[in-house]
Design an enzyme around this catalytic site. Sequence first.
Site, PDB file in Angstrom:
ATOM      1  CG  ASP A  78       8.821  17.149  17.788  1.00 35.61           C
ATOM      2  OD1 ASP A  78       8.985  18.385  17.874  1.00 35.61           O
ATOM      3  OD2 ASP A  78       8.072  16.619  16.955  1.00 35.61           O
ATOM      4  NE  ARG A 163       1.209 -14.949  26.618  1.00 33.63           N
ATOM      5  CZ  ARG A 163       0.800 -15.521  27.756  1.00 33.63           C
ATOM      6  NH1 ARG A 163       1.668 -15.725  28.742  1.00 33.63           N
ATOM      7  NH2 ARG A 163      -0.456 -15.874  27.910  1.00 33.63           N
TER       8      ARG A 163
END
EC number: 2.7.1.23
Length: 328
Positions: A78, A163
């Site tokens: 793919d 974060r």
Amino acid sequence: MTRRVLVLAHTGRRDAVDAAVAVTSRLHREGLTPVMLARDVASLTETVGESFARLPVAVVGDEVQLDDCEVGMVLGGDGSILRAAELVRGANLPLMGVNLGHVGFLAESERTELDASVHWVIEQDYTVEERMALDVQIWHSGQHVGSTWALNEASIEKHSRERMVDLVIEIDGRPVSAFGCDGVVLATPTGSTAYAFSAGGPVVWPEVQALLVVPISAHALFSRPLVVAPDSVMAVEVLPREDEKGMLWCDGRRASELPAGSRIEVTRSDQPVLLARVHQTPFSERLVDKFDLPTTGWRGPVEPHNTVIPPTTGAIPGGPGRDVGGQG
């Protein structure tokens, strides 16, 4: 007029190299002109040697343009097909994938069908299917700063691993939800079995006209995947709460940094991706084959002569007075 066929291969894999040699040789013997990128010709010549160098392969940009080709054969997985779709963007060129990778949802055939695939191209025994693509616009401080596109998905992700990024999702000019998260995936039906699937989104049949919004690890009570209209405008804003940056990835290939305050608008593209199709296999069957899904116990549809015809009068189960839920 000479018929030209673009051949694209993952030249870093031996099976793809062998397939490329077999395909170009067969096309040449049948009177068609194989066309390749200059870098692929150089790589194959170095790997295979004089036997490949003697093949009359046309080079894109020198003797032949992409628009001169009638179809592109992509030999790989793919990822190779996504690279090919990027290459031929803007050219009216359908792609036929031969899966040499793992899942290969976009491919039309497997490596065992390589000879058959070449035969289909020679005989022009295929149909062309349009797959929805995405148009992606990037804004910052009210200024348009970039445009790109995607076949599978556009994903807005956190820039720093340690974060979260604060995002707000908007559909058709109205905010839907804001949360801290690892990101959000905006996908086509084709992309529903790619990144959106891994993020917990629904599998959408390719012929369904819809767009997907799939949050990734959202820290929120409402972070469900959304299925919206094909003409909807999906937007994501990177909130400046912690001055945390984001990243935009399109098909996992094209990246753009998103400063805090950036806005990404995603709509259905006017230019679909063209895939050459031979098999008329139902998508449900492809899904079972690709994911090796268990179907033990399936007995099939009930034969018409064995179907019970319901009465035309009388009480209807779940009728008035019974709350069965549903969309309001």
